[in-house]
Design a protein around this motif. Structure first.
Motif, PDB file in Angstrom:
ATOM      1  N   MET A 266       0.837  -1.197   0.000  1.00 17.44           N
ATOM      2  CA  MET A 266       0.000   0.000   0.000  1.00 17.44           C
ATOM      3  C   MET A 266       0.873   1.248   0.000  1.00 17.44           C
ATOM      4  O   MET A 266       0.792   2.075   0.924  1.00 17.44           O
ATOM      5  CB  MET A 266      -0.948  -0.005   1.208  1.00 17.44           C
ATOM      6  CG  MET A 266      -1.917  -1.164   1.238  1.00 17.44           C
ATOM      7  SD  MET A 266      -3.020  -1.120   2.679  1.00 17.44           S
ATOM      8  CE  MET A 266      -3.982   0.355   2.345  1.00 17.44           C
ATOM      9  N   PRO A 267       1.714   1.426  -1.022  1.00 17.90           N
ATOM     10  CA  PRO A 267       2.620   2.582  -1.035  1.00 17.90           C
ATOM     11  C   PRO A 267       1.894   3.917  -1.112  1.00 17.90           C
ATOM     12  O   PRO A 267       2.439   4.955  -0.725  1.00 17.90           O
ATOM     13  CB  PRO A 267       3.475   2.346  -2.279  1.00 17.90           C
ATOM     14  CG  PRO A 267       2.626   1.473  -3.149  1.00 17.90           C
ATOM     15  CD  PRO A 267       1.862   0.594  -2.220  1.00 17.90           C
ATOM     16  N   HIS A 268       0.649   3.913  -1.589  1.00 14.69           N
ATOM     17  CA  HIS A 268      -0.121   5.154  -1.695  1.00 14.69           C
ATOM     18  C   HIS A 268      -0.689   5.586  -0.346  1.00 14.69           C
ATOM     19  O   HIS A 268      -1.227   6.690  -0.225  1.00 14.69           O
ATOM     20  CB  HIS A 268      -1.271   4.960  -2.690  1.00 14.69           C
ATOM     21  CG  HIS A 268      -2.192   3.837  -2.324  1.00 14.69           C
ATOM     22  ND1 HIS A 268      -1.813   2.517  -2.451  1.00 14.69           N
ATOM     23  CD2 HIS A 268      -3.456   3.827  -1.817  1.00 14.69           C
ATOM     24  CE1 HIS A 268      -2.825   1.748  -2.045  1.00 14.69           C
ATOM     25  NE2 HIS A 268      -3.814   2.523  -1.652  1.00 14.69           N
ATOM     26  N   THR A 269      -0.595   4.703   0.668  1.00 18.45           N
ATOM     27  CA  THR A 269      -1.082   5.031   2.010  1.00 18.45           C
ATOM     28  C   THR A 269       0.065   4.823   2.998  1.00 18.45           C
ATOM     29  O   THR A 269       0.149   3.798   3.665  1.00 18.45           O
ATOM     30  CB  THR A 269      -2.287   4.136   2.389  1.00 18.45           C
ATOM     31  OG1 THR A 269      -3.251   4.174   1.342  1.00 18.45           O
ATOM     32  CG2 THR A 269      -2.945   4.623   3.678  1.00 18.45           C
ATOM     33  N   PRO A 270       0.977   5.789   3.095  1.00 18.49           N
ATOM     34  CA  PRO A 270       2.175   5.620   3.926  1.00 18.49           C
ATOM     35  C   PRO A 270       1.903   5.838   5.407  1.00 18.49           C
ATOM     36  O   PRO A 270       2.323   6.832   6.008  1.00 18.49           O
ATOM     37  CB  PRO A 270       3.129   6.667   3.367  1.00 18.49           C
ATOM     38  CG  PRO A 270       2.228   7.760   2.897  1.00 18.49           C
ATOM     39  CD  PRO A 270       0.973   7.091   2.389  1.00 18.49           C
ATOM     40  N   ILE A 271       1.165   4.905   6.001  1.00 20.69           N
ATOM     41  CA  ILE A 271       0.819   5.012   7.415  1.00 20.69           C
ATOM     42  C   ILE A 271       1.540   3.895   8.172  1.00 20.69           C
ATOM     43  O   ILE A 271       1.400   2.715   7.813  1.00 20.69           O
ATOM     44  CB  ILE A 271      -0.697   4.912   7.625  1.00 20.69           C
ATOM     45  CG1 ILE A 271      -1.389   6.085   6.908  1.00 20.69           C
ATOM     46  CG2 ILE A 271      -1.044   4.926   9.110  1.00 20.69           C
ATOM     47  CD1 ILE A 271      -2.887   6.005   6.889  1.00 20.69           C
TER      48      ILE A 271
END
Length: 318
Positions: A266-271
C-alpha cells in the motif's frame, strides 16, 4: 489534567510480572511468528484485564479527549477515498450471509459512519450494558493518550507475550497445548463457520465482559481472544534475523522502525503500523488461529476497529 493517586489505584488493578526470559514466537503457524528466539524482560506491572469502556469514559470525562473515530479523516492521508467515507466513523465487523473468499476481508469489514467507542456497531448503538466490556474503536494514538493520563505505557511485544504465557514454557495457548474452544471454551473466540455462522459456544458473539474466563498463570484475564491489543512496537515481518549469532539473551527487545513498518503493498497510504497481540472474538481456526501468545499482526496506527482494544503497563525502575 493528570490522574489522581486514588483514581490510578482504582483504574490500574495491575499484576506484577517478575523479570525473566522465554522463547518468543512459534515455528508452527504463521510466518511472521518466526524465528523462535530467546529474549528477556525486566519486571513490570500490567493491567489485570483489558481497559474497559467505563475506564476510558472516565479518562474522556476528565480530559475532554476526542478519539480519532470521532473526527473527520484528513483527505490528504487517504487519496482516492470516497467523500462519503471522509466523515467520523470506524471499521465494524459485519457477518456475511454465507461463505465468502476468506482472502478478501472487505467481505466482512465495513466502514460505518458514526461508529466509535461510544457507538461500537454504529450510530444507533450505545455503551448500554457495555461498561465492563473492553473499549474498542481506539487507535494507537487514542490508547497512548489514555496511557499518558493514567501514568502508564503500552507494553512492548516481548512484555505482552511474556505476560500472556503466564509461566507456561512453549505452550500453544495461554492455558496449555489443547485447543478446546469448540467444546469447552477458555476464551472469547469464534466458534462455527467464519464469517457467517457463530454458534457462540463461549456465550458471546461480540465482546464479552472482561474477566469472563479463567485467568492465566499470572492472574491475567483475556490474554487470548475478546479484543486484539495494541503494543508499542513497530511491526516487522518477523521477529528478527534467524541467522544472527549472539552470545547473550537480548534484554527488553523491541520491534522494527517506523519507516520499515509501512505496508509495502500500500505505497499510496504511507501510514506506519504497530504490532497487535492476543487475537479477538473473531479468531477461528479456519481463518485466524491467532488466539495464541506467539501470534501477532500489524495494524495501521490511525485505525481502530470493533475488535481492537488495549491494556497498559508500568515498568519497574531500572
Amino acid at each position: 489534567m493528570t490522574i489522581t493517586p486514588a483514581e490510578r489505584a482504582t483504574l490500574r488493578e495491575m499484576v506484577h510480572v517478575d523479570e525473566g526470559a522465554f522463547a518468543m514466537g512459534s515455528q508452527d503457524y504463521y510466518p511472521e511468528e518466526r524465528p523462535v528466539r530467546r529474549v528477556a524482560v525486566d519486571g513490570f506491572w500490567i493491567d489485570r484485564h483489558q481497559v474497559t469502556s467505563a475506564a476510558f469514559a472516565r479518562f474522556v470525562e476528565k480530559t475532554g479527549f476526542v478519539t480519532e473515530a470521532e473526527r473527520s479523516p484528513d483527505p490528504a492521508l487517504y487519496p482516492g477515498a470516497p467523500p462519503e467515507n471522509l466523515v467520523p466513523g470506524s471499521m465494524v465487523f459485519t457477518p456475511t450471509p454465507g461463505p465468502v473468499d476468506l482472502r478478501d476481508y472487505s467481505q466482512w469489514w465495513r466502514w460505518v459512519p458514526g461508529a466509535d467507542w461510544r457507538h461500537p456497531t454504529g450510530p444507533n448503538s450505545s455503551m448500554e450494558r457495555l461498561d465492563d466490556h473492553p473499549v474498542v474503536h481506539v487507535n494507537h494514538g487514542d490508547a497512548s493518550a489514555y496511557c499518558a493520563w493514567a501514568g502508564t505505557s503500552l507494553p512492548s511485544e516481548a512484555e505482552w507475550e511474556y505476560a500472556a504465557r503466564g509461566g507456561l514454557k512453549g505452550a500453544r495457548f495461554t492455558w496449555g497445548d489443547e485447543d478446546t474452544q469448540e467444546t469447552e471454551p477458555k476464551a472469547n473466540t469464534w466458534q462455527g463457520r467464519f464469517p457467517y455462522e457463530n454458534t457462540a459456544v463461549d456465550g458471546w458473539v461480540r465482546t464479552a465482559p472482561v474477566g469472563s474466563f479463567e485467568p492465566n498463570g499470572f492472574g491475567l484475564y483475556d490474554m487470548a481472544g475478546n479484543v486484539w491489543e495494541w503494543t508499542d512496537d513497530w511491526y516487522r515481518a518477523s521477529h528478527g534475523d534467524p541467522d544472527a549469532q549472539s552470545c547473550c539473551t537480548p534484554m527488553n527487545t523491541r520491534g522494527g522502525t517506523l519507516e520499515a513498518s509501512m505496508d509495502p503493498v500500500m505505497p499510496h497510504t504511507p501510514i506506519p503500523r504497530k504490532v497487535l497481540k492476543g487475537g479477538s472474538h473473531l479468531c477461528a481456526p479456519s481463518y485466524c488461529l491467532r488466539y495464541r501468545p506467539a501470534a501477532r499482526q500489524p495494524q495501521m496506527v490511525d485505525t481502530g476497529t470493533s475488535h481492537l482494544g488495549f491494556r497498559t503497563v508500568v515498568r519497574d525502575p531500572t
